[in-house]
Design a protein around this motif. Structure first.
Motif, PDB file in Angstrom:
ATOM      1  N   GLU A   7       0.820  -1.210   0.000  1.00  8.19           N
ATOM      2  CA  GLU A   7       0.000   0.000   0.000  1.00  8.19           C
ATOM      3  C   GLU A   7       0.857   1.264   0.000  1.00  8.19           C
ATOM      4  O   GLU A   7       0.595   2.200  -0.755  1.00  8.19           O
ATOM      5  CB  GLU A   7      -0.948   0.006   1.205  1.00  8.19           C
ATOM      6  N   TYR A   8       1.875   1.272   0.835  1.00  8.70           N
ATOM      7  CA  TYR A   8       2.717   2.460   0.923  1.00  8.70           C
ATOM      8  C   TYR A   8       3.453   2.716  -0.395  1.00  8.70           C
ATOM      9  O   TYR A   8       3.418   3.828  -0.923  1.00  8.70           O
ATOM     10  CB  TYR A   8       3.721   2.335   2.074  1.00  8.70           C
ATOM     11  N   ALA A   9       4.105   1.695  -0.922  1.00  7.81           N
ATOM     12  CA  ALA A   9       4.893   1.872  -2.141  1.00  7.81           C
ATOM     13  C   ALA A   9       4.009   2.255  -3.322  1.00  7.81           C
ATOM     14  O   ALA A   9       4.383   3.101  -4.139  1.00  7.81           O
ATOM     15  CB  ALA A   9       5.681   0.604  -2.454  1.00  7.81           C
ATOM     16  N   ALA A  10       2.843   1.659  -3.405  1.00  8.15           N
ATOM     17  CA  ALA A  10       1.944   1.963  -4.528  1.00  8.15           C
ATOM     18  C   ALA A  10       1.452   3.400  -4.481  1.00  8.15           C
ATOM     19  O   ALA A  10       1.361   4.066  -5.513  1.00  8.15           O
ATOM     20  CB  ALA A  10       0.767   1.002  -4.526  1.00  8.15           C
ATOM     21  N   PHE A  37      13.822  -8.915   4.154  1.00 11.66           N
ATOM     22  CA  PHE A  37      13.836  -8.828   2.690  1.00 11.66           C
ATOM     23  C   PHE A  37      15.233  -8.710   2.087  1.00 11.66           C
ATOM     24  O   PHE A  37      15.391  -8.933   0.897  1.00 11.66           O
ATOM     25  CB  PHE A  37      12.968  -7.653   2.231  1.00 11.66           C
ATOM     26  N   GLY A  38      16.226  -8.310   2.866  1.00 11.93           N
ATOM     27  CA  GLY A  38      17.590  -8.219   2.365  1.00 11.93           C
ATOM     28  C   GLY A  38      18.006  -6.843   1.891  1.00 11.93           C
ATOM     29  O   GLY A  38      19.140  -6.446   2.075  1.00 11.93           O
ATOM     30  N   SER A  39      17.099  -6.132   1.242  1.00 16.41           N
ATOM     31  CA  SER A  39      17.406  -4.797   0.737  1.00 16.41           C
ATOM     32  C   SER A  39      16.105  -4.099   0.356  1.00 16.41           C
ATOM     33  O   SER A  39      15.048  -4.737   0.271  1.00 16.41           O
ATOM     34  CB  SER A  39      18.304  -4.878  -0.504  1.00 16.41           C
ATOM     35  N   LYS A  40      16.183  -2.811   0.096  1.00 13.44           N
ATOM     36  CA  LYS A  40      15.011  -2.065  -0.363  1.00 13.44           C
ATOM     37  C   LYS A  40      14.513  -2.634  -1.681  1.00 13.44           C
ATOM     38  O   LYS A  40      13.311  -2.845  -1.869  1.00 13.44           O
ATOM     39  CB  LYS A  40      15.339  -0.578  -0.525  1.00 13.44           C
ATOM     40  N   GLU A  41      15.445  -2.901  -2.589  1.00 11.53           N
ATOM     41  CA  GLU A  41      15.061  -3.407  -3.904  1.00 11.53           C
ATOM     42  C   GLU A  41      14.392  -4.770  -3.797  1.00 11.53           C
ATOM     43  O   GLU A  41      13.399  -5.042  -4.474  1.00 11.53           O
ATOM     44  CB  GLU A  41      16.278  -3.475  -4.834  1.00 11.53           C
ATOM     45  N   ALA A  42      14.925  -5.646  -2.943  1.00  5.95           N
ATOM     46  CA  ALA A  42      14.328  -6.967  -2.760  1.00  5.95           C
ATOM     47  C   ALA A  42      12.931  -6.852  -2.150  1.00  5.95           C
ATOM     48  O   ALA A  42      12.030  -7.617  -2.507  1.00  5.95           O
ATOM     49  CB  ALA A  42      15.224  -7.839  -1.897  1.00  5.95           C
ATOM     50  N   LEU A  43      12.739  -5.897  -1.255  1.00  2.00           N
ATOM     51  CA  LEU A  43      11.411  -5.651  -0.695  1.00  2.00           C
ATOM     52  C   LEU A  43      10.457  -5.204  -1.798  1.00  2.00           C
ATOM     53  O   LEU A  43       9.325  -5.668  -1.880  1.00  2.00           O
ATOM     54  CB  LEU A  43      11.483  -4.600   0.412  1.00  2.00           C
ATOM     55  N   LEU A  44      10.928  -4.324  -2.673  1.00  2.00           N
ATOM     56  CA  LEU A  44      10.069  -3.838  -3.740  1.00  2.00           C
ATOM     57  C   LEU A  44       9.729  -4.946  -4.736  1.00  2.00           C
ATOM     58  O   LEU A  44       8.615  -4.998  -5.260  1.00  2.00           O
ATOM     59  CB  LEU A  44      10.711  -2.639  -4.428  1.00  2.00           C
ATOM     60  N   VAL A  45      10.668  -5.851  -4.977  1.00  2.00           N
ATOM     61  CA  VAL A  45      10.367  -7.014  -5.815  1.00  2.00           C
ATOM     62  C   VAL A  45       9.284  -7.855  -5.142  1.00  2.00           C
ATOM     63  O   VAL A  45       8.338  -8.309  -5.793  1.00  2.00           O
ATOM     64  CB  VAL A  45      11.636  -7.842  -6.092  1.00  2.00           C
ATOM     65  N   ALA A  46       9.396  -8.045  -3.837  1.00  2.00           N
ATOM     66  CA  ALA A  46       8.376  -8.801  -3.100  1.00  2.00           C
ATOM     67  C   ALA A  46       7.024  -8.100  -3.189  1.00  2.00           C
ATOM     68  O   ALA A  46       5.989  -8.760  -3.319  1.00  2.00           O
ATOM     69  CB  ALA A  46       8.801  -8.977  -1.642  1.00  2.00           C
TER      70      ALA A  46
END
Length: 179
Positions: A7-10, A37-46
């Motif tokens: 929700e936040y990222a969207a 998640f390992g990193s910001k980018e990995a969180l965004l992929v999730a």
């Protein structure tokens, strides 16, 4: 935590987002996000994978006695709803980063097409598309849908894009879509 991150990222976007900002918005610490998640980018992929999984579940929930053209129309109506645009913008933003091999995003490409092609090909076969054509037709459906979504997000031309999708659905139903 993943639902809140979706929700936040969207709704806030990610271009200037730091892991600390995201963590604060989610009521956690950046260390917890890194742990999970390992990193910001990995969180965004999730996040993108979760949104995609929700869309595939919507399609699966529609499957049944609904004719394929109507199923496509209902899925399109959901995807084209302005309430979904933040999620789709996020999808295309992360997708483009993955295509540029940005660290920790390339894994998004694993299955990004196949995760849609397989269930749509199965649906095609159940609805009379010859098995030899079902996968190519499914891939074409994914490409047309993503292309029209990108068009919609870029232009906001709901009427024109809807007409294009309707035309595609008619071609698809009539079996004139190349397979």
């Amino acid at each position: 935590m993943l639902d809140a991150a979706v929700e936040y990222a969207a709704h806030q976007g990610i271009s200037d987002l730091s892991l600390r900002q995201l963590a604060a918005a989610l009521g956690t610490s950046h260390r917890m996000l890194v742990y999970h998640f390992g990193s910001k980018e990995a969180l965004l992929v999730a996040v993108v994978r979760e949104v995609e999984a929700r869309q595939r579940q919507f399609l699966a929930d529609l499957d049944g006695d609904v004719p394929p053209e109507e199923l496509g129309r209902r899925l399109w109506d959901r995807l084209a709803d302005p309430a979904m645009w933040p999620y789709e913008k996020l999808f295309f933003e992360i997708y483009s980063q993955a295509l540029r091999s940005r660290p920790h995003t390339a894994e998004l490409l694993d299955g990004i097409v196949e995760s849609w092609v397989a269930p749509i090909a199965d649906l095609n076969v159940r609805n009379g598309v010859p098995p030899a054509d079902a996968r190519a037709t499914a891939r074409l459906s994914v490409a047309v849908t993503r292309g029209l979504l990108l068009d919609l997000l870029a232009t906001g031309d709901q009427e024109g894009v809807r007409a294009a999708m309707e035309r595609f659905l008619v071609l698809y139903r009539g079996g004139t879509v190349p397979g």
